[in-house]
Design a protein around this motif. Structure first.
Motif, PDB file in Angstrom:
ATOM      1  N   HIS A  60      74.676 -32.596  26.836  1.00 26.80           N
ATOM      2  CA  HIS A  60      74.361 -32.888  28.244  1.00 26.80           C
ATOM      3  C   HIS A  60      74.875 -31.794  29.174  1.00 26.80           C
ATOM      4  O   HIS A  60      74.448 -31.692  30.299  1.00 26.80           O
ATOM      5  CB  HIS A  60      75.014 -34.193  28.712  1.00 26.80           C
ATOM      6  CG  HIS A  60      74.643 -35.399  27.917  1.00 26.80           C
ATOM      7  ND1 HIS A  60      75.276 -35.740  26.768  1.00 26.80           N
ATOM      8  CD2 HIS A  60      73.707 -36.345  28.116  1.00 26.80           C
ATOM      9  CE1 HIS A  60      74.755 -36.842  26.282  1.00 26.80           C
ATOM     10  NE2 HIS A  60      73.793 -37.235  27.074  1.00 26.80           N
ATOM     11  N   HIS A 134      69.921 -42.356  31.094  1.00 26.22           N
ATOM     12  CA  HIS A 134      68.725 -41.532  31.254  1.00 26.22           C
ATOM     13  C   HIS A 134      67.523 -42.424  31.510  1.00 26.22           C
ATOM     14  O   HIS A 134      67.215 -43.303  30.718  1.00 26.22           O
ATOM     15  CB  HIS A 134      68.510 -40.685  30.008  1.00 26.22           C
ATOM     16  CG  HIS A 134      69.625 -39.716  29.781  1.00 26.22           C
ATOM     17  ND1 HIS A 134      69.688 -38.502  30.394  1.00 26.22           N
ATOM     18  CD2 HIS A 134      70.743 -39.811  29.035  1.00 26.22           C
ATOM     19  CE1 HIS A 134      70.790 -37.881  30.031  1.00 26.22           C
ATOM     20  NE2 HIS A 134      71.451 -38.654  29.203  1.00 26.22           N
ATOM     21  N   PRO A 139      68.061 -39.805  24.980  1.00 32.03           N
ATOM     22  CA  PRO A 139      67.576 -38.463  24.636  1.00 32.03           C
ATOM     23  C   PRO A 139      68.117 -37.914  23.313  1.00 32.03           C
ATOM     24  O   PRO A 139      67.889 -36.752  23.008  1.00 32.03           O
ATOM     25  CB  PRO A 139      68.078 -37.620  25.821  1.00 32.03           C
ATOM     26  CG  PRO A 139      69.342 -38.286  26.246  1.00 32.03           C
ATOM     27  CD  PRO A 139      69.160 -39.771  25.952  1.00 32.03           C
ATOM     28  N   HIS A 140      68.811 -38.731  22.521  1.00 29.16           N
ATOM     29  CA  HIS A 140      69.383 -38.243  21.259  1.00 29.16           C
ATOM     30  C   HIS A 140      68.455 -38.553  20.077  1.00 29.16           C
ATOM     31  O   HIS A 140      68.902 -38.780  18.956  1.00 29.16           O
ATOM     32  CB  HIS A 140      70.773 -38.856  21.046  1.00 29.16           C
ATOM     33  CG  HIS A 140      71.730 -38.557  22.163  1.00 29.16           C
ATOM     34  ND1 HIS A 140      72.489 -37.410  22.194  1.00 29.16           N
ATOM     35  CD2 HIS A 140      72.012 -39.228  23.309  1.00 29.16           C
ATOM     36  CE1 HIS A 140      73.223 -37.399  23.314  1.00 29.16           C
ATOM     37  NE2 HIS A 140      72.940 -38.490  24.015  1.00 29.16           N
ATOM     38  N   HIS A 204      79.910 -42.173  22.125  1.00 25.86           N
ATOM     39  CA  HIS A 204      78.816 -42.102  23.100  1.00 25.86           C
ATOM     40  C   HIS A 204      77.588 -42.732  22.442  1.00 25.86           C
ATOM     41  O   HIS A 204      77.544 -42.883  21.227  1.00 25.86           O
ATOM     42  CB  HIS A 204      78.560 -40.624  23.426  1.00 25.86           C
ATOM     43  CG  HIS A 204      77.445 -40.387  24.396  1.00 25.86           C
ATOM     44  ND1 HIS A 204      77.545 -40.686  25.730  1.00 25.86           N
ATOM     45  CD2 HIS A 204      76.206 -39.862  24.214  1.00 25.86           C
ATOM     46  CE1 HIS A 204      76.414 -40.346  26.337  1.00 25.86           C
ATOM     47  NE2 HIS A 204      75.587 -39.855  25.444  1.00 25.86           N
TER      48      HIS A 204
HETATM   49 ZN   LIG Z   1      73.727 -39.008  25.805  1.00 24.96          ZN
END
Ligand SMILES: [Zn+2]
Length: 306
Positions: A60, A134, A139-140, A204
């Protein structure tokens, strides 16, 4: 820092235009090392790929450097994760790079999320109070081998459009990669066969696609909200959750501090497993396929297997 970036942008104004394509390799810039790995695998010696964020950095927050502007200025193709993963650093770099080809509307721009399975799309309105959520989903997504296949195919198509003479080479390299991936998927399924449904807490929310594909059950996060470091109150809640649900593993990304995960592990008897979310985050994760080999081996070891 700002000054140096401006200086680099000013210097660009004096540079000659890039040489004609014929005699040189396609220059690919990616935001993630995983896309650089896939681009090299598919492009072979017709391309050179370089990643802005390193695998051991939080994706990020890649620290913008003047050299990034020069790389983007010279690039034929830019591959991004999209879904606003890079929103914190990429747009100003692109503005200063003066290379329309790699702007979102240019022919040398590839958003790797297109066609991939994207999880955790928020349904309501996203606000600052929710943390670094997001708005287009998690987004992973590259941490799912099925999405990796989609991305590799998209790269092959894009490379063929930019370098039509290389089309057959890209198709052959893609087929070789897909065969290797199919073999690896069978190997990973065997390694994890007896651990389906294992409960995990992650630092995370980097792992929803990984967990879905490899049949792990994410029951909580060390971060109280995405991008917010653990608070004492939240650590207590997670300790209680781990004890109550008997969670054997705490998965953490290599770029976070071990202090909080280790504290929670000491209080609960759970095991901290250090995983790399990207190629190069650990030395043995040399390419997109060995990335999963490394992470899966660490999980299996922590669960007492071999
Ligand atoms: Zn993330």
């Amino acid at each position: 820092m700002k000054k140096t970036l401006l200086l680099a942008a000013a210097l660009l104004a004096f540079l000659a235009p890039a040489p004609a394509r014929a005699a040189r390799k396609l220059r690919i810039v990616t935001t993630l090392s995983d896309f650089a790995s896939l681009a090299e695998t598919v492009g072979g010696d017709r391309v050179e790929a370089t990643s802005l964020a390193k695998g051991y950095q939080d994706p990020h927050f890649a620290e913008p450097k003047p050299s990034f502007i020069l790389k983007l200025h010279d690039a034929d193709l830019l591959i991004v994760a999209g879904l606003e993963l890079e929103i914190g650093y990429l747009p100003p770099l692109l503005d200063q790079a003066r290379n329309n080809a790699v702007h979102p509307s240019g022919k040398g721009y590839l958003d790797a999320s297109v066609g991939c399975e994207i999880l955790e799309k928020p349904t309501g309105q996203v606000t600052r109070a929710m943390g670094d959520v997001h708005p287009y989903g998690n987004p992973h997504y590259w941490l799912d081998p099925a999405n990796g296949r989609v991305i590799a195919r998209a790269i092959a198509t894009k490379l063929a459009a930019l370098d039509p003479e290389g089309k057959a080479v890209f198709e052959r390299n893609l087929a070789t990669f897909e065969a290797r991936l199919t073999e690896a998927e069978a190997r990973w399924a065997r390694a994890l066969a007896s651990y389906a449904g294992t409960k995990v807490v992650t630092y995370h929310s980097s792992w929803p696609n990984f967990a879905k594909y490899f049949k792990l059950d994410v029951v909580g996060y060390l971060e109280p909200k995405p991008g917010i470091p653990p608070t004492p109150q939240h650590k207590l809640e997670i300790i209680n959750l781990i004890l109550e649900k008997k969670v054997p593993l705490i998965l953490m990304e290599v770029y976070f501090d071990r202090k909080d995960p280790d504290f929670v592990a000491r209080k609960t008897g759970s095991t901290v497993v250090m995983l790399t979310p990207s190629v190069g985050g650990l030395p043995e994760a040399k390419d997109y396929i060995s990335l999963f080999d490394v992470d899966i081996a660490a999980i299996v070891r922590a669960l007492g297997g071999k």
